[in-house]
Write a protein that holds these residues in place. Structure first.
Motif, PDB file in Angstrom:
ATOM      1  N   HIS A  34     -12.193  -5.112   3.113  1.00 28.23           N
ATOM      2  CA  HIS A  34     -13.063  -4.529   2.078  1.00 28.23           C
ATOM      3  C   HIS A  34     -14.252  -3.779   2.679  1.00 28.23           C
ATOM      4  CE1 HIS A  34     -10.634  -6.991  -0.551  1.00 28.23           C
ATOM      5  NE2 HIS A  34     -11.011  -8.076   0.098  1.00 28.23           N
ATOM      6  N   HIS A  74      -8.465  -2.589   2.451  1.00 31.99           N
ATOM      7  CA  HIS A  74      -7.852  -3.515   1.503  1.00 31.99           C
ATOM      8  C   HIS A  74      -7.859  -4.959   1.998  1.00 31.99           C
ATOM      9  CE1 HIS A  74      -6.265   0.205  -0.303  1.00 31.99           C
ATOM     10  NE2 HIS A  74      -6.166  -0.499  -1.392  1.00 31.99           N
ATOM     11  N   LEU A  99       0.838  -1.186   0.000  1.00 36.71           N
ATOM     12  CA  LEU A  99       0.000   0.000   0.000  1.00 36.71           C
ATOM     13  C   LEU A  99       0.877   1.242   0.000  1.00 36.71           C
ATOM     14  CD1 LEU A  99      -2.527  -1.105   2.785  1.00 36.71           C
ATOM     15  CD2 LEU A  99      -2.802  -1.361   0.321  1.00 36.71           C
TER      16      LEU A  99
END
Length: 685
Positions: free
Chosen positions: A45, A42, A31
């Motif tokens: 979700h 991520h 990231l």
């Protein structure tokens, strides 16, 4: 004057440098920013809000206790979120299994380095064989000879290739070299030129000395192998090396574990087996580094480390020579890097290139001792070789694969030191080039994106840089580092707000007065969102962040990407800024005046151009439509933001920089400032 500090101030466990170990070691989640909210989205979700410390303190100290539940709910969500992340990433099981495989404590898996793991496994094998590990001092280590060998990294034939490019890769090359040639501390007799003086006394060996009787050297002269750099090792039937034995057991065990995973139906057992094979893979890959860590190593031996590197280099060179000296293949090696070979096959189809690539890998494998194995990895069709370790292309891994996968290494599409806009534009441009083979379409796309940026029709989130902050005391005095500049501003407001060492700090480059140093144009994203007088420095982003990566690739085709940008007309769209009196002098955007008609966008010095002013009905319909669209957009975004926060409040307290809706809500709020100006034009009709 010091600002009052909030009562609530927290640092989540997933916003420090420690989680970076988790993500790079266990799950490979890469990231740009490792904030709690971004990791949560991520991995799980889901979007969750983030509130400032000032908002939390205000709610908790509310006179009527009306908002105190927000603070409690906020911390409950984050506490549960940390637990959910740990469960989702399976950190406990993976860390436990790695501790079991390495033979070390649970916390040491996270806190100690790879040398500690290698030494733990090596000593468990060495002890039953009555070997004692050397423990050199810093002084002894500094006297060791410097490394002489480096891996083979060829200079690529930089170009855009429309023919298939086959990529072959040696499977676990360094561990395989240790096993095949029995390279180890316990099998090394030292340098060949030193053995001639062994009768005079101990010879130099790594950080220490080695005493070998001359009669033993005479006895072993037919049972040794000599590495390409002149280091002598005994063969396996004389003594099997500790390291080669350890690596062989690791690789064999990993193969058994992977076979067991194919027949496993239990999800919990499958997770355990996956963690075990991952741990074995990691320990095999870092074993060579243990032998060659001459600066901070626990037991470095440059003779062993150099021999592994030099033999691997020789293996790669022999494979390249075999490929190019076989006329029936018609292959040309265009790049080689440590353990991989890139082969251009002119005139072959995708299927033919894959079949020939597999055949080449089989022939090379047969010409090397076991377990050295060359494997077919993929075919690029087409691809771009830019420089060393920088390439991209459409990847095919099997004959039956119909749709390619875009693959990139080392270029800005996978790097994290740029902004998302540069990554997205470069990736999209390459996909257009690979798909259509038409540069004019790439030109149209790049010019369209530049035009949108000049007109301000972009998402601010795509222009956020995030660079690592190394700590206030690690920078030299007067260093012009954006992350350091942001940290200084945060500390001035609250001394506890300093980013942690290793944390990635986001920032944006804005417009400023002519001649102003770039470091003074660095702003926090929230500062830009809250101040409508600050404008994105589009010229800097286009010329310094977006076009250079494109130029490095398209210059291979003889194309000047910067000319595409210079050919664009400089169009200034209708905007309105309300600047307070105390900010009358600051940035270029504060001297910016409306030079376009709000209806037809043509150039004018009045509120309306003469053509539109002559048609009041058209102006009224157009401006009323704009009013309705602005209000409707703001209302819909507000509903999304309020549903995420669980509040029906007109104030938007969430400041999560990872949420795209937050940027759009703030942008819509700034657009609402245009309503007064549009309404004024309507009233004057």
């Amino acid at each position: 004057m010091t600002m009052p500090v909030p009562m609530f101030y927290t640092k989540d466990i997933f916003s420090s440098s420690m989680p970076y170990i988790y993500f790079t070691t266990f799950v490979l989640v890469t990231l740009n920013i490792y904030t709690f909210e971004n990791v949560y989205f991520h991995v799980l979700h889901q979007r969750i809000p983030h509130y400032s410390n000032k908002s939390l303190t205000t709610w908790f100290n509310h006179q009527t206790d009306l908002h105190r539940w927000r603070v409690l709910n906020y911390y409950i969500i984050r506490s549960k979120g940390n637990t959910s992340l740990i469960e989702s990433l399976d950190l406990i099981s993976k860390t436990s299994e790695m501790a079991r495989v390495f033979g070390i404590e649970f916390y040491h898996v996270l806190s100690r380095g790879s040398q500690y793991r290698v030494e733990s496994m090596m000593l468990r094998i060495a002890k039953p064989l009555n070997f004692v590990a050397v423990s050199p001092s810093v002084h002894q280590r500094s006297k060791m000879q410097a490394p002489e060998c480096i891996p083979l990294t060829l200079e690529p034939l930089s170009n855009v290739y429309t023919d298939p490019v086959v990529v072959l890769d040696f499977q676990s090359l360094y561990p395989s070299i240790m096993i095949a040639y029995n390279y180890c501390f316990s099998t090394c007799l030292g340098r060949l030129d030193h053995l001639a003086t062994a009768h005079e006394g101990p010879i130099k060996f790594g950080c220490t000395q080695l005493k070998i009787p001359p009669d033993l050297i005479k006895k072993l002269e037919k049972d040794v192998t000599i590495s390409p750099n002149g280091i002598v090792f005994v063969k396996e039937h004389i003594r099997k090396g500790i390291i080669s034995r350890m690596v062989e057991e690791i690789l064999n065990t990993r193969l058994m574990v992977k076979k067991s995973m194919k027949n496993c139906d239990d999800k919990n057992l499958l997770k355990l087996l996956h963690a075990r094979q991952l741990g074995l893979k990691l320990i095999a890959n870092v074993t060579y580094g243990y032998t060659g860590a001459n600066f901070s190593g626990r037991m470095p031996c440059i003779e062993v480390g150099d021999s592994i590197v030099r033999k691997a280099r020789e293996t790669l060179e022999k494979a390249i020579k075999l490929i190019e000296d076989t006329p029936s293949w018609g292959a040309k090696v265009i790049y080689g890097d440590t353990d991989s070979i890139f082969i251009q096959l002119k005139g072959y189809s995708k299927e033919g290139a894959i079949i020939l690539g597999q055949h080449i890998a089989q022939v090379v494998t047969e010409n090397n001792p076991k377990p050295v194995k060359l494997k077919f990895e993929k075919v690029y069709l087409p691809c771009v070789l830019q420089t060393k370790k920088r390439y991209s292309g459409f990847m095919y891994e099997s004959v039956n694969q119909k749709e390619p996968v875009f693959d990139a290494k080392g270029i800005e599409t996978v790097r994290r030191d740029g902004c998302s806009a540069a990554s997205k534009i470069l990736e999209r441009s390459l996909k257009i080039l690979f798909t259509t083979r038409d540069v004019s379409r790439v030109k149209n796309y790049v010019q369209t994106q530049c035009r949108k940026m000049l007109e301000g029709k972009v998402n601010l989130q795509d222009f956020v840089f995030a660079k690592e902050y190394r700590g206030m005391n690690t920078y030299r005095p007067g260093a012009c580092v954006p992350a350091l500049e942001i940290a200084k501003k945060l500390i001035q407001h609250d001394h506890r707000a300093e980013p942690q060492s290793g944390e990635r700090v986001p920032y944006i480059i804005v417009c400023g007065e002519p001649g102003l140093p770039l470091i003074q144009l660095v702003r926090q994203p929230l500062e830009v969102l809250g101040d409508s007088s600050l404008r994105l420095n589009t010229n800097y982003y286009i010329t310094k962040a977006i076009l250079p990566p494109l130029q490095r690739i398209f210059s291979l085709l003889g194309i000047n990407v910067f000319k595409w940008y210079s050919d664009l007309p400089r169009v200034v769209r209708y905007t309105h800024h309300s600047v307070p009196e105390e900010k009358k002098k600051g940035t270029i955007s504060q001297y910016f005046n409306s030079t376009n008609c709000p209806v037809c966008h043509s150039h004018t010095k009045q509120h309306l151009c003469p053509q539109c002013a002559a048609d009041p009905q058209l102006v009224a319909v157009s401006l009323n439509s704009q009013l309705h669209k602005l209000q409707q957009t703001h209302h819909r975004l507000s509903q999304i933001c309020q549903s995420c926060q669980g509040l029906s409040d007109s104030k938007f307290s969430c400041i999560s920089l990872d949420c795209p809706i937050m940027y759009r809500v703030r942008s819509a709020q700034n657009d609402l400032h245009k309503l007064d100006n549009i309404q004024e034009i309507l009233n004057n009709l």
